[in-house]
Design an enzyme around this catalytic site. Structure first.
Site, PDB file in Angstrom:
ATOM      1  N   CYS A 193      -0.196  -6.129 -17.614  1.00  0.00           N
ATOM      2  CA  CYS A 193       0.255  -6.830 -16.444  1.00  0.00           C
ATOM      3  C   CYS A 193       1.592  -6.037 -15.834  1.00  0.00           C
ATOM      4  O   CYS A 193       2.381  -6.153 -16.537  1.00  0.00           O
ATOM      5  CB  CYS A 193       0.379  -8.323 -16.760  1.00  0.00           C
ATOM      6  SG  CYS A 193       1.445  -9.087 -15.439  1.00  0.00           S
TER       7      CYS A 193
ATOM      8  N   THR B 126      -6.935   1.427   5.448  1.00  0.00           N
ATOM      9  CA  THR B 126      -6.645   0.721   6.408  1.00  0.00           C
ATOM     10  C   THR B 126      -7.451   0.859   7.545  1.00  0.00           C
ATOM     11  O   THR B 126      -7.738  -0.122   8.405  1.00  0.00           O
ATOM     12  CB  THR B 126      -4.816   0.930   6.858  1.00  0.00           C
ATOM     13  OG1 THR B 126      -4.348   0.595   5.530  1.00  0.00           O
ATOM     14  CG2 THR B 126      -4.699  -0.118   7.848  1.00  0.00           C
TER      15      THR B 126
ATOM     16  N   CYS C 178      -1.436  -9.416  -8.092  1.00  0.00           N
ATOM     17  CA  CYS C 178      -2.029  -8.136  -8.055  1.00  0.00           C
ATOM     18  C   CYS C 178      -3.607  -8.124  -8.480  1.00  0.00           C
ATOM     19  O   CYS C 178      -4.324  -7.214  -8.223  1.00  0.00           O
ATOM     20  CB  CYS C 178      -1.255  -7.127  -8.985  1.00  0.00           C
ATOM     21  SG  CYS C 178      -1.628  -7.203 -10.831  1.00  0.00           S
TER      22      CYS C 178
ATOM     23  N   CYS D 273      -5.261  -8.820 -13.996  1.00  0.00           N
ATOM     24  CA  CYS D 273      -5.736  -9.463 -15.145  1.00  0.00           C
ATOM     25  C   CYS D 273      -6.975 -10.150 -15.301  1.00  0.00           C
ATOM     26  O   CYS D 273      -7.827  -9.917 -15.958  1.00  0.00           O
ATOM     27  CB  CYS D 273      -4.730 -10.755 -15.410  1.00  0.00           C
ATOM     28  SG  CYS D 273      -4.760 -11.975 -13.841  1.00  0.00           S
TER      29      CYS D 273
ATOM     30  N   SER E 160       0.870  -0.970   0.184  1.00  0.00           N
ATOM     31  CA  SER E 160      -0.019  -0.077   0.038  1.00  0.00           C
ATOM     32  C   SER E 160       0.697   1.135  -0.097  1.00  0.00           C
ATOM     33  O   SER E 160       2.119   1.156   0.221  1.00  0.00           O
ATOM     34  CB  SER E 160      -0.711  -0.071   1.402  1.00  0.00           C
ATOM     35  OG  SER E 160      -1.865   1.202   1.051  1.00  0.00           O
TER      36      SER E 160
ATOM     37  N   CYS F 119       4.206 -14.040 -11.061  1.00  0.00           N
ATOM     38  CA  CYS F 119       2.753 -13.172 -10.715  1.00  0.00           C
ATOM     39  C   CYS F 119       3.057 -12.771  -9.300  1.00  0.00           C
ATOM     40  O   CYS F 119       3.522 -13.427  -8.501  1.00  0.00           O
ATOM     41  CB  CYS F 119       1.756 -14.399 -10.724  1.00  0.00           C
ATOM     42  SG  CYS F 119       0.094 -13.608 -10.038  1.00  0.00           S
TER      43      CYS F 119
ATOM     44  N   ARG G  47      -0.650  -3.928  -6.880  1.00  0.00           N
ATOM     45  CA  ARG G  47      -1.682  -4.493  -6.392  1.00  0.00           C
ATOM     46  C   ARG G  47      -2.971  -3.823  -6.767  1.00  0.00           C
ATOM     47  O   ARG G  47      -2.990  -2.623  -6.785  1.00  0.00           O
ATOM     48  CB  ARG G  47      -1.633  -4.405  -4.707  1.00  0.00           C
ATOM     49  CG  ARG G  47      -3.060  -5.069  -3.960  1.00  0.00           C
ATOM     50  CD  ARG G  47      -2.716  -6.670  -4.317  1.00  0.00           C
ATOM     51  NE  ARG G  47      -3.667  -7.438  -3.597  1.00  0.00           N
ATOM     52  CZ  ARG G  47      -4.935  -7.704  -3.747  1.00  0.00           C
ATOM     53  NH1 ARG G  47      -5.251  -7.271  -4.733  1.00  0.00           N
ATOM     54  NH2 ARG G  47      -5.516  -8.363  -2.893  1.00  0.00           N
TER      55      ARG G  47
END
Length: 663
Positions: free
Chosen positions: A600, A382, A635, A638, A88, A632, A346
């Site tokens: 990606c 958060t 995140c 896709c 984050s 990968c 992310r």
């Protein structure tokens, strides 16, 4: 000390007699109906060791102390350790932390060591950085700049060492464990099977679904209450939302992709506690998004770019936009003589209040970003995620002890009181006030219209209006979005409507190629394991999971053929797998110029040229999809953005993925 998967396996993972009897059997295709799973019974099983899940776990054990009744709480985390999959910005509002752990500031090892000291906002043109007014919601007085990965590890230490929560890293929740027959009703009154726990992923399968000598079946955690805290677009959360139609009365969820880097900058550029948010270049006025610069503790600077996934141009590369952004004079000055020490990406939720699903389902509930509680105007989530965990814990406590009093044949846990408590809480108010800001950017006026409306609403109206905007729809007409498909993907326009974007060449070390950045994530997956990025629509994949009809669905022709060898599936299933792959390539290459190859942020997808013997069964006009799943970084872009909505992100073997430390 956090328990690893290996510490549990000797006593908890037991192969069935038929699997142990022969080494030859272990080289055969995997048959899920022929294995015996180890089981463990717990009171509350929490999937996801992030702020929401850990807050729920701590609050449950606090209630144990307050009320005197024991409760067993287990947290399953797919990462190799707590925090390894957490990314984050992050500026944390400590409101929920103050409620959960009022004495946190007196704890010697807490990571909230850098308070935000100033906030400002900039608008970038191609060569200039212009100061603009800062909305009141983005004030950071009393907030802290942190690595959320480090914050989560600290919270996990408190949960385990101070409260006795059982935390198991490396355990990837692969599917919901449902009751054998309908024993409850969904929020709409329909008879349904309830959630009775979670099954973790198998370990030791090859890419073609054959058992290695190291094969171990997934474990069944049977629980009275199951709390899903997987983060945005989690795989089990999607299953729950689809199974119980939790979005029936909500707007579709909308998403963005956030790409982040952490730099150690020259001391002359470091301004501890400075928070800056940025609009404008390199994004055009039709693309919603923005950047941040946070001066963390110890000379580190967090910077990144957020791009809404409803962007239209399939030639856009989020990664290349981030690298191009750093070529701006503002960033060149900031990063000169600096060193990049972290990278990651992310997906995050943007839908806000309108997109909240029903939070409770028979036997469990959605927490944090699984529900979608990011306040996009504040660029924070958060605090809301932690509070949802605390509210869910209080409802789970009551549900568990109500069950206990009813005997072994207790009804499924009723978590509806959590949904009600949420809508009485300050989290609901936090989201409701800013509910119209993000949708206001969806008009034909683009960023300019959104800035105008958001300025008026933020400064004067403060959400006190009788209307609630819906999320905008594509110009080409109405789009039907089910519980598992993405509204954002429908905005993607054909490649023929746009020209390829000419990005500037990389200028290392300021900007680098993608694979150099991915190296900084520490990402690792065993290469010879089933591809966890399944080429199949999510709703169809969920149907295949039910009753184990085709556990290899979407994992590739070789995997489905292996299942056909033992008559677990039919030739029709093999043919369907082939046709899905061909259709995916045909549409995504033919109409969208292979969007995922650019979108990606980890280089997972390639549409490669093939000919002759290499053509294979699943190519289209000399093109074939190659999925480099070992790259990968989890995140979820896709799954959300692919125009055909036929990539379903599922969990790989536990412990795989990134190993974030400073993100």
């Amino acid at each position: 000390m956090l328990r690893s998967r290996a510490s549990l396996l000797p006593t908890r993972h037991i192969l069935s007699r038929s699997l142990r009897s022969s080494a030859v059997r272990l080289s055969q295709p995997f048959d899920p109906k022929a294995i015996e799973r180890a089981e463990d019974e717990v009171d509350v099983c929490i999937v996801g060791g992030g702020p929401a899940g850990l807050s729920a776990a701590i609050r449950l054990k606090q209630l144990e102390r307050e009320k005197g009744n024991e409760i067993r709480v287990v947290v399953l985390e797919k990462g190799s350790e707590i925090g390894s999959h957490i990314l984050s910005g992050a500026v944390v509002e400590p409101r929920a932390l103050n409620e959960l752990l009022p004495e946190w500031q007196s704890m010697d090892d807490h990571p909230l060591t850098q308070p935000a000291t100033s906030s400002n906002m900039l608008f970038l043109t191609q060569n200039r950085a212009l100061p603009i007014p800062h909305p009141p919601q983005m004030s950071n007085k009393g907030n802290y700049i942190v690595s959320l990965s480090q914050f989560t590890r600290w919270l996990a230490g408190i949960a385990e060492n101070e409260y006795g929560v059982e935390i198991y890293p490396g355990f990837a929740g692969a599917q919901l464990l449902l009751s054998d027959t309908p024993d409850s009703k969904d929020p709409w009154g329909n008879p349904v099977r309830s959630v009775r726990g979670v099954i973790t992923n198998e370990v030791g399968l090859t890419k073609d679904f054959r058992m290695k000598s190291s094969f171990e079946p997934g474990m069944a955690f049977r629980s009275k209450v199951t709390l899903l805290a997987e983060g945005a677009h989690g795989s089990l959360s999607k299953q729950a939302i689809q199974t119980y139609d939790l979005r029936r009365e909500a707007e579709p969820q909308t998403y963005a992709i956030g790409l982040k880097e952490v730099w150690r900058v020259d001391p002359s550029q470091y301004k501890a506690g400075t928070v800056q948010h940025i609009l404008g270049w390199p994004l055009d006025y039709q693309t919603y998004g923005g950047a941040w610069v946070y001066h963390m503790d110890e000379g580190l600077v967090s910077l990144g770019l957020v791009i809404a996934l409803d962007y239209k141009n399939p030639w856009l590369s989020p990664y290349r936009e981030l690298q191009r952004m750093k070529h701006h004079p503002f960033f060149r000055t900031l990063l000169k003589d600096g060193e990049r020490v972290g990278y990651g990406a992310r997906a995050l939720t943007e839908g806000g209040f309108q997109s909240l699903p029903k939070l409770a389902f028979p036997g469990g509930a959605l927490l944090g970003c699984s529900a979608g509680v990011v306040n996009i105007a504040k660029i924070k989530g958060t605090h809301n995620a932690m509070k949802t965990g605390m509210l869910a814990a209080e409802a789970a406590w009551d549900a568990v002890h109500n069950q206990a009093s009813e005997g072994e044949e207790a009804a499924p846990a009723d978590m509806s009181s959590y949904d009600a408590a949420f809508h009485r809480s300050w989290v609901r108010d936090d989201l409701y006030e800013v509910r119209n800001l993000r949708p206001s950017f969806g008009t034909k006026l683009g960023v300019w219209g959104g800035m105008l409306y958001s300025g008026i609403d933020s400064l004067f109206l403060k959400g006190r209006v009788p209307w609630t905007f819906k999320h905008h729809r594509p110009e080409h007409g109405p789009v039907k979005v089910d519980n598992t498909s993405s509204l954002d993907s429908s905005f993607t326009e054909k490649a023929s409507k746009h020209s390829p974007i000419e990005y500037p060449p990389f200028e290392a070390p300021l900007s680098t190629d993608l694979m150099t950045s991915v190296t900084l994530t520490g990402t690792n997956h065993a290469e010879d394991q089933p591809v966890h990025l399944r080429v199949i629509k999510t709703k169809d994949y969920i149907k295949q999971l039910d009753g184990l009809k085709n556990p290899a669905a979407g994992a590739g022709i070789g995997a489905v053929k292996a299942e056909a060898e033992i008559d677990a599936v039919s030739q029709e299933d093999v043919d369907a797998e082939r046709e899905r792959r061909i259709e995916h390539v045909k549409v995504n290459v033919g109409e969208y110029a292979g969007l995922l190859g650019r979108a990606c942020p980890a280089g997972v997808y390639e549409y490669v040229d093939v000919e002759g013997e290499n053509k294979g069964e699943d190519s289209w006009e000399g093109k074939k999809l190659v999925i480099n799943s070992q790259n990968c970084i989890h995140c979820k872009l896709c799954d959300i953005k692919v125009p055909t909505q036929d990539i379903t992100w599922t969990v790989p073997e536990g412990s795989g993925g990134p190993k974030y430390t400073v993100t």
